[in-house]
Design a protein around this motif. Structure first.
Motif, PDB file in Angstrom:
ATOM      1  N   SER A 169      54.684 -15.150 -14.870  1.00 48.73           N
ATOM      2  CA  SER A 169      53.238 -14.950 -15.008  1.00 48.73           C
ATOM      3  C   SER A 169      52.758 -15.586 -16.312  1.00 48.73           C
ATOM      4  CB  SER A 169      52.911 -13.449 -14.995  1.00 48.73           C
ATOM      5  OG  SER A 169      51.540 -13.212 -15.157  1.00 48.73           O
ATOM      6  N   PRO A 170      52.136 -16.756 -16.273  1.00 46.28           N
ATOM      7  CA  PRO A 170      51.722 -17.438 -17.500  1.00 46.28           C
ATOM      8  C   PRO A 170      50.551 -16.745 -18.191  1.00 46.28           C
ATOM      9  CG  PRO A 170      50.906 -18.616 -15.581  1.00 46.28           C
ATOM     10  CD  PRO A 170      51.795 -17.517 -15.064  1.00 46.28           C
ATOM     11  N   LEU A 171      50.347 -17.081 -19.450  1.00 44.97           N
ATOM     12  CA  LEU A 171      49.261 -16.478 -20.227  1.00 44.97           C
ATOM     13  C   LEU A 171      47.903 -16.740 -19.589  1.00 44.97           C
ATOM     14  CD1 LEU A 171      48.444 -14.932 -22.786  1.00 44.97           C
ATOM     15  CD2 LEU A 171      48.313 -17.144 -23.970  1.00 44.97           C
ATOM     16  N   GLU A 172      47.738 -17.886 -18.951  1.00 41.78           N
ATOM     17  CA  GLU A 172      46.445 -18.200 -18.325  1.00 41.78           C
ATOM     18  C   GLU A 172      46.063 -17.147 -17.292  1.00 41.78           C
ATOM     19  OE1 GLU A 172      44.201 -20.455 -19.164  1.00 41.78           O
ATOM     20  OE2 GLU A 172      45.533 -20.959 -20.839  1.00 41.78           O
ATOM     21  N   ASP A 173      47.048 -16.561 -16.617  1.00 39.15           N
ATOM     22  CA  ASP A 173      46.752 -15.496 -15.644  1.00 39.15           C
ATOM     23  C   ASP A 173      46.140 -14.286 -16.343  1.00 39.15           C
ATOM     24  OD1 ASP A 173      47.828 -17.148 -13.758  1.00 39.15           O
ATOM     25  OD2 ASP A 173      49.588 -15.907 -13.317  1.00 39.15           O
ATOM     26  N   PHE A 174      46.689 -13.939 -17.511  1.00 40.59           N
ATOM     27  CA  PHE A 174      46.157 -12.791 -18.258  1.00 40.59           C
ATOM     28  C   PHE A 174      44.754 -13.098 -18.789  1.00 40.59           C
ATOM     29  CE2 PHE A 174      45.915 -10.152 -22.191  1.00 40.59           C
ATOM     30  CZ  PHE A 174      45.981  -8.906 -21.588  1.00 40.59           C
ATOM     31  N   LYS A 175      44.555 -14.307 -19.289  1.00 34.36           N
ATOM     32  CA  LYS A 175      43.222 -14.690 -19.755  1.00 34.36           C
ATOM     33  C   LYS A 175      42.202 -14.565 -18.626  1.00 34.36           C
ATOM     34  CE  LYS A 175      44.568 -17.974 -23.393  1.00 34.36           C
ATOM     35  NZ  LYS A 175      44.503 -19.372 -23.860  1.00 34.36           N
ATOM     36  N   LYS A 176      42.608 -14.961 -17.429  1.00 29.17           N
ATOM     37  CA  LYS A 176      41.693 -14.916 -16.293  1.00 29.17           C
ATOM     38  C   LYS A 176      41.324 -13.496 -15.918  1.00 29.17           C
ATOM     39  CE  LYS A 176      41.256 -16.360 -11.449  1.00 29.17           C
ATOM     40  NZ  LYS A 176      41.928 -17.029 -10.299  1.00 29.17           N
ATOM     41  N   VAL A 177      42.318 -12.606 -15.809  1.00 30.84           N
ATOM     42  CA  VAL A 177      42.000 -11.238 -15.379  1.00 30.84           C
ATOM     43  C   VAL A 177      41.232 -10.490 -16.455  1.00 30.84           C
ATOM     44  CG1 VAL A 177      43.927 -11.120 -13.754  1.00 30.84           C
ATOM     45  CG2 VAL A 177      44.253 -10.277 -16.101  1.00 30.84           C
ATOM     46  N   MET A 178      41.499 -10.782 -17.723  1.00 33.23           N
ATOM     47  CA  MET A 178      40.740 -10.134 -18.798  1.00 33.23           C
ATOM     48  C   MET A 178      39.287 -10.590 -18.774  1.00 33.23           C
ATOM     49  SD  MET A 178      42.529  -7.927 -20.646  1.00 33.23           S
ATOM     50  CE  MET A 178      41.893  -7.886 -22.331  1.00 33.23           C
ATOM     51  N   ALA A 179      39.063 -11.882 -18.534  1.00 32.19           N
ATOM     52  CA  ALA A 179      37.692 -12.382 -18.463  1.00 32.19           C
ATOM     53  C   ALA A 179      36.960 -11.803 -17.262  1.00 32.19           C
ATOM     54  CB  ALA A 179      37.705 -13.909 -18.396  1.00 32.19           C
ATOM     55  N   GLU A 180      37.635 -11.739 -16.116  1.00 34.77           N
ATOM     56  CA  GLU A 180      37.016 -11.185 -14.911  1.00 34.77           C
ATOM     57  C   GLU A 180      36.678  -9.710 -15.084  1.00 34.77           C
ATOM     58  OE1 GLU A 180      39.908 -12.072 -11.945  1.00 34.77           O
ATOM     59  OE2 GLU A 180      39.159 -14.113 -11.579  1.00 34.77           O
ATOM     60  N   ALA A 181      37.452  -9.005 -15.915  1.00 38.06           N
ATOM     61  CA  ALA A 181      37.200  -7.583 -16.162  1.00 38.06           C
ATOM     62  C   ALA A 181      36.174  -7.366 -17.271  1.00 38.06           C
ATOM     63  CB  ALA A 181      38.510  -6.883 -16.536  1.00 38.06           C
ATOM     64  N   GLY A 182      35.663  -8.457 -17.853  1.00 33.55           N
ATOM     65  CA  GLY A 182      34.688  -8.337 -18.931  1.00 33.55           C
ATOM     66  C   GLY A 182      35.298  -7.890 -20.242  1.00 33.55           C
ATOM     67  N   LEU A 183      36.612  -8.139 -20.415  1.00 37.47           N
ATOM     68  CA  LEU A 183      37.328  -7.685 -21.610  1.00 37.47           C
ATOM     69  C   LEU A 183      37.782  -8.846 -22.488  1.00 37.47           C
ATOM     70  CD1 LEU A 183      39.507  -4.910 -19.922  1.00 37.47           C
ATOM     71  CD2 LEU A 183      37.589  -4.554 -21.499  1.00 37.47           C
ATOM     72  N   ASP A 184      37.251 -10.049 -22.253  1.00 36.94           N
ATOM     73  CA  ASP A 184      37.705 -11.204 -23.002  1.00 36.94           C
ATOM     74  C   ASP A 184      37.318 -11.138 -24.474  1.00 36.94           C
ATOM     75  OD1 ASP A 184      35.191 -11.408 -21.690  1.00 36.94           O
ATOM     76  OD2 ASP A 184      35.058 -13.533 -22.180  1.00 36.94           O
ATOM     77  N   LYS A 185      36.367 -10.278 -24.848  1.00 36.18           N
ATOM     78  CA  LYS A 185      36.004 -10.111 -26.255  1.00 36.18           C
ATOM     79  C   LYS A 185      36.897  -9.101 -26.955  1.00 36.18           C
ATOM     80  CE  LYS A 185      32.418 -12.828 -25.722  1.00 36.18           C
ATOM     81  NZ  LYS A 185      32.470 -14.227 -26.211  1.00 36.18           N
ATOM     82  N   LYS A 186      37.808  -8.494 -26.202  1.00 30.89           N
ATOM     83  CA  LYS A 186      38.678  -7.452 -26.753  1.00 30.89           C
ATOM     84  C   LYS A 186      40.119  -7.935 -26.872  1.00 30.89           C
ATOM     85  CE  LYS A 186      37.362  -3.475 -26.809  1.00 30.89           C
ATOM     86  NZ  LYS A 186      36.808  -2.624 -27.884  1.00 30.89           N
ATOM     87  N   VAL A 187      40.312  -9.258 -26.915  1.00 34.42           N
ATOM     88  CA  VAL A 187      41.663  -9.801 -26.970  1.00 34.42           C
ATOM     89  C   VAL A 187      41.700 -10.969 -27.953  1.00 34.42           C
ATOM     90  CG1 VAL A 187      41.249 -11.295 -24.972  1.00 34.42           C
ATOM     91  CG2 VAL A 187      43.594 -10.696 -25.581  1.00 34.42           C
ATOM     92  N   ILE A 188      42.802 -11.042 -28.697  1.00 42.31           N
ATOM     93  CA  ILE A 188      43.067 -12.133 -29.627  1.00 42.31           C
ATOM     94  C   ILE A 188      44.308 -12.865 -29.132  1.00 42.31           C
ATOM     95  CG2 ILE A 188      43.806 -12.722 -31.980  1.00 42.31           C
ATOM     96  CD1 ILE A 188      40.983 -11.841 -32.065  1.00 42.31           C
TER      97      ILE A 188
END
Length: 348
Positions: free
Chosen positions: A314-333
């Motif tokens: 599971s590459p990092l891009e998958d995590f970036k995608k699900v975090m953005a879809e969940a509206g949590l992309d501002k809560k991750v570094i």
């Protein structure tokens, strides 16, 4: 519950992390970061940092002390043994070589697995370096065969056991802080490397994949007279190599009403025997990582352990995608190897 142990760390007497360190003068500074990240909305008073070496190896610096998690310093094309008939090949290089590390005061080892404590590390670390780990890992490290081979300062923590790493103050600091000692409270968190059920039961019997801890690190201070006097100025949860299992639900229950400032989540969707034959997943993929973010509710999240070996599905891009879809992309570094994250621990 085991009695709480206390270990004093003295930053005024730095020692090399390895027993054959190449330099007589031990550096007290980390290498310059490739890029420094801070909280997107709260910054300006940073007094602590996390430096990503690679895989699950993080170096935490605060109050003059330095803690290292899951030391893995192999290079690209090096191999590790991950279980019966299972090997992994590293595909990246660490941000700093083991022999170039500055002083390290203690190691937090989530479990005794070669991609978290590799053969070079096991051979090279100085034997009196404090290591906080699982009972299983202690049974190996503190009972190594060979003259001067066993590790002499290994502390075991079972689930929800804790210990204090107390920072020896200088004379000026002791006067200024009116008797309060800066300290890191280390609490072992639950984790499961193998899914529950038949496979988990079988693994418990044969011991193919070792038991693992997560960690809660509370940076703060206390008087030293009573554990109850401890006050936390910053709280970090490190997931360790775990799947999304029911045992993790106890974490937000125990910390209800208490802020978790930062979470380091081990991702990658590690599969064995390989991504080409993914029979069993033993660390969180992107979907489970998102579930953990929602369960724990940290102020910020930093993903680690996602691309350094060829066993990740599971590459990092998958995590970036699900975090953005969940509206949590501002809560991750997001950190690359060699980057650091600076943050502020409240003075208590």
């Amino acid at each position: 519950m085991a009695p709480i142990q206390h270990l004093t760390l003295d930053p005024s007497h730095p020692l090399p992390p390895t027993r054959n360190h190449p330099n007589n003068a031990i550096s007290t500074s980390m290498p310059d970061a490739k890029e420094t990240k801070v909280h997107p909305t709260i910054s300006g008073a940073e007094n602590a940092s996390l430096y990503l070496v690679g895989t699950a190896t993080i170096i935490l610096s605060w109050a003059g002390i330095r803690l290292m998690t899951d030391p893995n310093f192999l290079h690209a094309v090096d191999h590790v043994h991950l279980g019966p008939g299972v090997t992994g090949t590293r595909v990246t290089n660490p941000a700093v070589d083991l022999n170039d590390l500055p002083h390290v005061d203690a190691v937090l080892l989530s479990h005794y697995h070669a991609d978290h404590f590799d053969q070079k590390v096991e051979e090279s670390l100085r034997r009196d370096l404090p290591i906080i780990t699982t009972p299983h890992a202690k049974s190996h490290l503190a009972n190594k065969a060979g003259e001067n081979e066993l590790f002499t300062a290994v502390y075991e923590l079972d689930t929800f056991d804790s210990m204090f790493l107390e920072v020896q103050p200088t004379a000026g600091e002791a006067s200024k802080d009116a008797g309060r000692l800066k300290a890191v409270k280390v609490i072992a968190m639950p984790g499961k490397h193998i899914p529950p059920g038949v496979l988990g039961t079988l693994n418990d019997l044969v011991g193919a994949v070792p038991p693992t801890n997560g960690w809660m690190l509370e940076l703060g201070s206390h008087t030293g007279e009573s554990d109850a006097s401890f006050q936390c100025g910053y709280r970090i949860y490190i997931s360790g190599d775990t799947l999304m299992v029911d045992e993790l639900k106890e974490i937000p229950e125990r910390y209800s009403g208490q802020n978790i400032d930062l979470m380091l989540v081990h991702l990658g969707g590690t599969t064995i025997p390989s991504p080409h034959m993914p029979l069993l997943m033993v660390t969180m993929d992107a979907k489970q990582g998102l579930e953990l973010v929602r369960l724990i509710g940290p102020e910020m999240t930093i993903p680690i352990h996602f691309d350094d070996y060829d066993v990740f599905l599971s590459p990092l891009e998958d995590f970036k995608k699900v975090m953005a879809e969940a509206g949590l992309d501002k809560k991750v570094i997001y950190l690359d190897r060699g980057d650091d994250y600076k943050f502020s621990v409240k003075e208590i």
